[in-house]
Design a protein around this motif. Sequence first.
Motif, PDB file in Angstrom:
ATOM      1  N   ASP A   1       7.412   0.331  -2.084  1.00 52.92           N
ATOM      2  CA  ASP A   1       6.739   1.332  -1.251  1.00 52.92           C
ATOM      3  C   ASP A   1       6.588   0.837   0.181  1.00 52.92           C
ATOM      4  O   ASP A   1       6.721   1.604   1.133  1.00 52.92           O
TER       5      ASP A   1
ATOM      6  N   LEU B   1       4.260  10.107   1.801  1.00 58.54           N
ATOM      7  CA  LEU B   1       4.044   8.802   1.170  1.00 58.54           C
ATOM      8  C   LEU B   1       2.584   8.647   0.747  1.00 58.54           C
ATOM      9  O   LEU B   1       2.293   8.256  -0.388  1.00 58.54           O
TER      10      LEU B   1
ATOM     11  N   VAL C   1       1.259   8.373  -3.243  1.00 61.20           N
ATOM     12  CA  VAL C   1       0.565   7.172  -3.720  1.00 61.20           C
ATOM     13  C   VAL C   1      -0.804   7.545  -4.286  1.00 61.20           C
ATOM     14  O   VAL C   1      -1.201   7.079  -5.360  1.00 61.20           O
TER      15      VAL C   1
ATOM     16  N   GLY D   1       6.791   2.741  -6.401  1.00 60.41           N
ATOM     17  CA  GLY D   1       7.926   2.641  -5.496  1.00 60.41           C
ATOM     18  C   GLY D   1       8.894   3.802  -5.646  1.00 60.41           C
ATOM     19  O   GLY D   1       9.358   4.364  -4.653  1.00 60.41           O
TER      20      GLY D   1
ATOM     21  N   VAL E   1       7.384   6.987  -4.169  1.00 60.14           N
ATOM     22  CA  VAL E   1       7.409   6.946  -2.700  1.00 60.14           C
ATOM     23  C   VAL E   1       8.830   7.172  -2.183  1.00 60.14           C
ATOM     24  O   VAL E   1       9.046   7.924  -1.223  1.00 60.14           O
TER      25      VAL E   1
END
Length: 232
Positions: free
Chosen positions: A135, A96, A100, A74, A77
């Motif tokens: 996220d 993003l 990840v 999280g 992101v």
Amino acid sequence: MSSSRTARERVRAELTREITDIARRHLATEGAGGLSLRAVAREMGMVSSAIYRYFPSRDDLLTALIIDGYNAVGEAVENADAACPPHDHTGRWLALCHVVRDWALAHPHEYALLYGSPVPGYQAPQDTIAPAIRDTIVYGRIVSDAHRAGALNPPGICPPVPAAFSEDAARVRAIIPDVPDDVIVRALMIWTGLFGWLNFELFGQFNNTILDPTAAFDHSMRCSAAFLGLPA
């Protein structure tokens, strides 16, 4: 007394970090199902009864690892999104996706704990929910921002959304607000597609097939953006 408590808190925090660091290494060798408080205590040189003062059960230790993992994803992101211009919705989506993937490749065993097969006998508590959606909240904000800006122009290839989906869409709007049902469907498809791709990559389904996984991943995520209706 205050100084003494602070010293004890520092020692407790340091030992807690050491326990979780060792537990992460054990994930790589034993898997989540084989995680053992006794084994962690043994590696630390701690009597097994002492470790229970920090984590009363294996499930409490698993929960700590899961929360740490979700928070790490999280935070990565959130930082990636904040580094992009707010109006660059496609760039925010790609940032993003790549952050990840980068985290997953750097922490494959933690990724497996979060997104792989459920651990037999483990029931995640409510404490994991807020970290787990950090996220997703960023993703929902990207989609909602793009919709409000009029930046979504999806290809007209999907059938109408069935009326039966309307209640589900209303629940999803808690995370992707102010968008119609058809955008919700597309958003769910590309979000699950991101993790489906990563699961295939990390769990070996692309071995000897996808020889340049970074390029293939980037292209796939750009295709997902186009399906959602984001500009190229």
